[in-house]
Structure formats: structure tokens, C-alpha cells
Design a protein around this motif. Sequence first.
Motif, PDB file in Angstrom:
ATOM      1  N   ASN A 174      -2.558 -15.585  -4.976  1.00  0.00           N
ATOM      2  CA  ASN A 174      -2.063 -14.015  -4.690  1.00  0.00           C
ATOM      3  C   ASN A 174      -1.683 -13.667  -5.983  1.00  0.00           C
ATOM      4  N   ASP A 190       4.452 -12.766  -8.434  1.00  0.00           N
ATOM      5  CA  ASP A 190       3.884 -13.361  -7.106  1.00  0.00           C
ATOM      6  C   ASP A 190       4.074 -14.422  -7.166  1.00  0.00           C
ATOM      7  N   GLN A 196      -1.325  -7.087   1.528  1.00  0.00           N
ATOM      8  CA  GLN A 196      -0.697  -5.231   0.859  1.00  0.00           C
ATOM      9  C   GLN A 196      -0.259  -4.723  -0.411  1.00  0.00           C
ATOM     10  N   ASP A 207       9.423  -8.257   4.049  1.00  0.00           N
ATOM     11  CA  ASP A 207      10.590  -7.194   4.208  1.00  0.00           C
ATOM     12  C   ASP A 207      12.161  -7.992   4.206  1.00  0.00           C
TER      13      ASP A 207
HETATM   14  N1  LIG Z   1       2.263   0.315   4.358  1.00  0.00           N
HETATM   15  C1  LIG Z   1       1.426  -0.288   5.257  1.00  0.00           C
HETATM   16  O1  LIG Z   1       0.539   0.400   5.630  1.00  0.00           O
HETATM   17  C2  LIG Z   1       1.658  -1.726   5.337  1.00  0.00           C
HETATM   18  C3  LIG Z   1       0.987  -2.534   5.972  1.00  0.00           C
HETATM   19  C4  LIG Z   1       0.893  -4.048   5.892  1.00  0.00           C
HETATM   20  C5  LIG Z   1       2.252  -4.594   5.156  1.00  0.00           C
HETATM   21  N2  LIG Z   1       2.910  -3.501   5.079  1.00  0.00           N
HETATM   22  C6  LIG Z   1       3.668  -3.816   4.215  1.00  0.00           C
HETATM   23  O2  LIG Z   1       3.703  -4.909   3.335  1.00  0.00           O
HETATM   24  C7  LIG Z   1       5.081  -5.359   2.852  1.00  0.00           C
HETATM   25  C8  LIG Z   1       3.477  -6.942   2.528  1.00  0.00           C
HETATM   26  O3  LIG Z   1       2.610  -7.452   3.742  1.00  0.00           O
HETATM   27  P1  LIG Z   1       1.614  -7.966   3.638  1.00  0.00           P
HETATM   28  O4  LIG Z   1       0.963  -8.331   4.570  1.00  0.00           O
HETATM   29  O5  LIG Z   1       1.044  -8.139   2.066  1.00  0.00           O
HETATM   30  O6  LIG Z   1       2.150  -9.671   3.849  1.00  0.00           O
HETATM   31  P2  LIG Z   1       2.124 -11.156   2.360  1.00  0.00           P
HETATM   32  O7  LIG Z   1       2.123 -11.979   3.076  1.00  0.00           O
HETATM   33  O8  LIG Z   1       0.441 -11.225   2.925  1.00  0.00           O
HETATM   34  O9  LIG Z   1       2.661 -10.659   1.249  1.00  0.00           O
HETATM   35  C9  LIG Z   1       3.079 -10.789   0.263  1.00  0.00           C
HETATM   36  C10 LIG Z   1       3.141 -10.991  -0.541  1.00  0.00           C
HETATM   37  O10 LIG Z   1       4.609 -11.508  -1.217  1.00  0.00           O
HETATM   38  C11 LIG Z   1       4.738 -12.652  -1.825  1.00  0.00           C
HETATM   39  N3  LIG Z   1       5.818 -12.980  -2.254  1.00  0.00           N
HETATM   40  C12 LIG Z   1       6.601 -13.372  -1.261  1.00  0.00           C
HETATM   41  N4  LIG Z   1       8.239 -13.700  -1.376  1.00  0.00           N
HETATM   42  C13 LIG Z   1       8.081 -13.305  -2.850  1.00  0.00           C
HETATM   43  C14 LIG Z   1       9.481 -13.206  -3.642  1.00  0.00           C
HETATM   44  N5  LIG Z   1      10.306 -13.377  -3.116  1.00  0.00           N
HETATM   45  N6  LIG Z   1       8.862 -12.623  -5.015  1.00  0.00           N
HETATM   46  C15 LIG Z   1       7.927 -12.114  -5.209  1.00  0.00           C
HETATM   47  N7  LIG Z   1       6.735 -12.358  -4.495  1.00  0.00           N
HETATM   48  C16 LIG Z   1       6.963 -12.540  -3.217  1.00  0.00           C
HETATM   49  C17 LIG Z   1       3.544 -13.502  -1.271  1.00  0.00           C
HETATM   50  O11 LIG Z   1       3.305 -14.754  -2.067  1.00  0.00           O
HETATM   51  C18 LIG Z   1       2.871 -12.932  -0.853  1.00  0.00           C
HETATM   52  O12 LIG Z   1       1.617 -13.222  -2.189  1.00  0.00           O
HETATM   53  C19 LIG Z   1       6.260  -5.999   4.361  1.00  0.00           C
HETATM   54  O13 LIG Z   1       6.898  -5.523   3.723  1.00  0.00           O
HETATM   55  C20 LIG Z   1       4.832  -5.131   5.214  1.00  0.00           C
HETATM   56  O14 LIG Z   1       5.679  -4.757   5.631  1.00  0.00           O
HETATM   57  C21 LIG Z   1       2.359  -2.150   4.771  1.00  0.00           C
END
Ligand SMILES: NC(=O)c1ccc[n+]([C@@H]2O[C@H](COP(=O)([O-])OP(=O)(O)OC[C@H]3O[C@@H](n4cnc5c(N)ncnc54)[C@H](O)[C@@H]3O)[C@@H](O)[C@H]2O)c1
Lengths: 161, 475
Positions: B106, B100, B79, B146
Motif C-alpha cells: 500500500n 503505512d 480508503q 479504527d
Molecule cells: N468515510 C468512508 O466512506 C469510509 C469508507 C471506508 C473506510 N473508511 C475508514 O477508513 C479507515 C481505513 O479503512 P480501509 O478500508 O482503508 O482499511 P484498510 O485495511 O484497507 O487500510 C488501512 C491501512 O492502514 C495501514 N495501517 C494499519 N495500521 C497502521 C499504523 N499503525 N500506521 C500506519 N499505517 C497503518 C494498513 O497497512 C492499511 O494500508 C477506517 O477507519 C474506516 O472506517 C471510511
Amino acid sequence: MNENKFGRLQMIALVIMRVMIGWHFLYEGVAKFMKPGWSAAGYLSQSKGIFSPIFEWITNNPDILAIVNQMNIWGLIAIGLGLIMGCFTRIAAVAGMLLILLYYVCNPLFVGFYYSIPMEGNYMIVNKNLVELAALFVITVTSTGQFAGLDRILHKLFCKK
Amino acid sequence: MTEEKKEPKKSSSKPAGKTLDRRDFLQGLATAPVLGLFGYALKKEIDYQKAQKAAALGTPAVVPEQAELNVALLGAGAQGEVLLNAMLKIPNIRFRAVCDIWTEYNLKKAVNLLKKYKFEVNGYQDYQEMLAKEQGLDAVIIATPDFWHARHTIDCLKAGVNVYCEKEMSNTLEGARSMVLAARETGKLLQIGHQRRSHPRYKHAYEKIIKEAKMMGRMVTVNGQWNRSAAPDLGYPARYAIPADILKKYGFKSMEQFRNWRWYKGLGGGPIVDLGSHQIDIYNWFLDARPKTVMASGGTDYYDKATHEWYDTVMAIYEYETPDGIARAYYKTQTTNGSQGYFENFMGDQGTMVISESEALYSGLMYHETSAPPWDEWVRLGYVSAPKVIMPGEKPEVVLDVRETVSPDEHKIPVVLNDPYHKPHLENFFNAIRGTEKLNCPPEIGYETAVTVLKVNDAIEARRTLNFDPREFEI
Ligand SMILES: NC(=O)c1ccc[n+]([C@@H]2O[C@H](COP(=O)([O-])OP(=O)(O)OC[C@H]3O[C@@H](n4cnc5c(N)ncnc54)[C@H](O)[C@@H]3O)[C@@H](O)[C@H]2O)c1
């Protein structure tokens, strides 16, 4: 020279038909011209029947497709103007028939051949395209342009007899 | 007849071929006025289409000289990348930093992307370090899992930075509540990432169709769904695996869990929260209400329960008390079959609205109840398109029973978003920082949605109808 043996009312009726077909062609052309990115690809790619390989080939060749698109748009507009104005009427009518024939063979309505692009109405072999084609045939063989149309002026100016 | 009479005259006098009389002119140009008529009709048609388009776009705001904003991205996963690509299409944004914990993968990917666009960005593993070192940030965009949202958001706000935080606001209500309070205390802006709140089609549907034109009449039932195809768990390139101690430091047990955090209790909320919260948020918005009760059924019916602690299949029913009366709303999400995609369907006594964020499927349709007042005025104003004529042959010929009602006219909601789905919501956030717009999804709304959605999981566990106390929604 003037082979029409029709009365005035009959000629008027033919002119009305000619103008309406012209209107239809003109707007088909103009509407496509105004639609950004309009392409015949959608119609052509659904081609069925014996000629479909040709249309498929066109769709798969971006350069050819671009030319076909332009020819179609400007052909429609030119034919439409010609028919409305009664200018080079016979050429316009024949060209119109050819164009319609192309549309038809792209998606012919053979019996038992129920898949085709969704169309309004119900048809068996004959569809509106063919009716328009037949009407253009009538236009081709009656000189309505010399009754009401620029052909009348052109004819007087440039024909010896 | 006159024509025939003239002919002999013509052929008898030789030069006659060259002379044009008045009659020749009149008849030669007899059809010319048709072109004038054609032009007039065409102009009308073009004006009509323009009006439809203009209505669809809404009134364009005059763009004043915009201040450049310094922005950092926290969480550069799937995302994060989507948001980054949307932001790259927004002018006057200066990217300063990316943070990240997956530094080798990433983080690198995002930093490289931004460098390609000529941004001087620093990469960080730890967000605290980023907040300490990066001075003068105007905004942080948070797209971490989340369970990190609350901590990340609150610390950023306290550091004096405005925050755009992805939904789900938090995986716990305490987390979400503390975020609302932090925003209030710091006076900084907090936008929650329910991006449909800024989507022009959804805004048009709410403001024009529901509120102004009242085309729906009294809405009594709602249903919605997100169907997603079965998919294997997310993997990772083995050589880029994060060391175990770092994973542990950030709350993950393993790489598998780190990649598939949404399925784990304590980290995410499963599909109902991941997907459902987008759409159930729209239920609250369009019905102008909060639910009174919820009952739900769900379970991990398809995937491995050990790695999918949250439910892969959920069906929920809400009861709303809207300003007009009771409405019932059904929602289903499943992750084993993607057909029919995702949409929300609102049914009132005058009209039906099928709407979706997707431009591909069910993007926006309105059905007119045959007994309702005509919509001609709204068609004219471009609120909905002219009805589609149902072609014979499109439907098999059927004999309608006299008790059946004929199928209602189908109209389109003529608003299309030709931008990345998240761009309007991000723009709204940036413009709110500049003081030219109000946030479309302030934390209070994100909180309401979190209360509404998280209770579904409770209801599944409780196996009974759960009530909402109106005070639950307030902070
Ligand atoms: N609005 C939308 O349409 C939509 C769509 C998809 C995801 N999301 C939201 O976006 C968020 C991320 O989802 P995603 O699919 O990208 O997940 P993902 O697992 O692909 O990405 C999460 C990223 O955060 C990083 N991360 C984890 N903990 C961390 C920390 N403490 N400090 C720094 N970086 C950290 C991870 O390394 C990873 O790169 C979620 O909250 C999800 O609900 C929203």
C-alpha cells in the motif's frame, strides 16, 4: 397548380395543425440539443421487433451513433422550422413522416408485445407517433404552405406559372 | 374561399406569377410570430432550468487566493486511496509524505501514484518518524484502522498538525473522548470523516428542505439500511505478506486479521460501526436530537464466528426526543444481500424524504403527503423538482379501497454531486485550515455519533433496551 379545394376555415385549421406539429418537432430537437451528452443510444438499445438488429448495430458503433444523433437533432429542428414557417412544407412533412416511422419501427407496438419503453397512456398498435405520422400525411397532400407560409412567397417568386 | 376566387385571376395574367402583393406577404409570414412565441417559451424554460440548477448548487463562494497546504497521508489502504484520489482533484494541496506499515504494497502504491502527479513525497513505515522528520505539515489525513485513530490523531495534533480522521472516530469511547480533548488542548482542527456532513445534497436537505421550508412537517419515524452482498474475506498477495514481528508491533495477530480488522473486537466495530455510523449520524443531524434509548438485535449469522467476531447482521431501534416530540428510528445493516443498497428514509406528517449518498439508487426523493400544504413555492425555488407524473401502465391497474390514501406525488431533490463523494468534506477541512469555513464535522459531532452507534453493539450483548444519559454525549 393549387390543388386545395378547401375553404378558408379548413385551411386555417390545417395550418394550425401544421404549426403545432412543427412546434413539437422543433422542441424535440432543441431539447436534445441542449441536453449535454444526449444520445439516441438509450432509445435505440431498447429496440424490439424485426428491425432491432439494425438499431443495435447503430448503438454499438460510436461513429455511426454520433452521426445518427446529429442527424436526428438537426433533422428535428429543420423539420420543425419548415413546418412552422410553411417553408418547403411538403419536403418537411415527408421527412417528418420518415423520421417518425423510424421511431415507430424501433419500438413497434405489436399486439401481445407488451414490453416497450414505458410510455404515458395506453395503446394498441396505434400510438401518438402514428397519429402524428398520419397528420403529417394530411399536411403532405394539402398545400398549406402556399396558403399561409413562406412557400407562398417562394412559389410566387420562383414558379413560372 | 377568397383563395379560390383569386386563382383564376392569377392564371389569367401572365406576370402575376412574379408579383407579390401585400396579402401574399401577410399570409406568407402569417406563422412567423409562432417562432417568436417559441423563442419566448424556450427562454422561460431555460431560465427555469437554470434556476433549478443554481438552487441545487447553492451560492458559489468567491474563491480567494488560496494558501497552499502541506499534507501527509497516514494509512494508505482502500480508503486512503479513495481520499487521495479525491484530494488530487482539489487545487493548492502539496503532498509531502505517506505513512503505512504495509510498506511493500500500500505504501508503494500511494507513493507511486503521487510521484506520477509530480509530488516529491517521502514514504514512512512509522508515523512517529514521519512527524519528527516532516516539518511544516499543515494537515495529516488519517485512514488507518479504527483502533489506531485515537493514538494517531492525538499525536498529530500534539505535533501541531491539523487532522482529518476517518470515521469511526475511535473503536472506544475513551479513545474518542481523548481525541476531543486533544483537539481542544492543542487548538488544532480535527475533522471526523462523516463525509455526508459536507455533501451538497445532505446540506440542501437539512438547510433548505427540513429547516427553511419545513416540508417534512413533524418527523415521527425514520428508517435506514445498508445492504451489502456477501463477500469473501480480504486476501493479500503472499509475497507481500508483512513479517510477523511488524504485524505484532502494530497490534495485528496475522495477515488475515490485518486485512479484515473491521470484524475483530478491539480493532473495529463490524458493519454497524463501519456502515451504520455514516447513516445514524444523519439521524442525529436531521432530527436535531440525540437518542434516549436503543434496543438492538444482531449476530454473526452467516460468516465464520472465529474470524467475524463482530455481527454480520444488525437491526437497531432508537427512540429520540426531538424538539418536536418523540421520533423512532430503525436501522438495519446486513452483509449477505446487496439489493436495495443504502439510504435513509425520514417520514414526517407532511412529507417523506428518501436520501442516499449513492448517486445510483434513492439518491434523493421527496413524497408530498396529500393532506399537506402544496409545495408549489418550493418547486418554483428549486428546492425540489416538479412532481413526477406517475404514468398509468407503470403500475398495474388496481382498485383502491376507499380507506387507502392515493400514492403521494414524487419529487426529486435536485442536487447531484459530480465529484468523488469525499471531496466536499476534504475541501471543507482544508478551507477551515485556511480560515474561510467552519468544520462541518468537528470532533464533538464525531463523538456524539460514536456514543450513538457504539451502544448498538452493547445493546446486542445486553439483550435489552439501553438508555442514554444526556451527559454521555457531553465532554
Ligand atoms: N468515510 C468512508 O466512506 C469510509 C469508507 C471506508 C473506510 N473508511 C475508514 O477508513 C479507515 C481505513 O479503512 P480501509 O478500508 O482503508 O482499511 P484498510 O485495511 O484497507 O487500510 C488501512 C491501512 O492502514 C495501514 N495501517 C494499519 N495500521 C497502521 C499504523 N499503525 N500506521 C500506519 N499505517 C497503518 C494498513 O497497512 C492499511 O494500508 C477506517 O477507519 C474506516 O472506517 C471510511
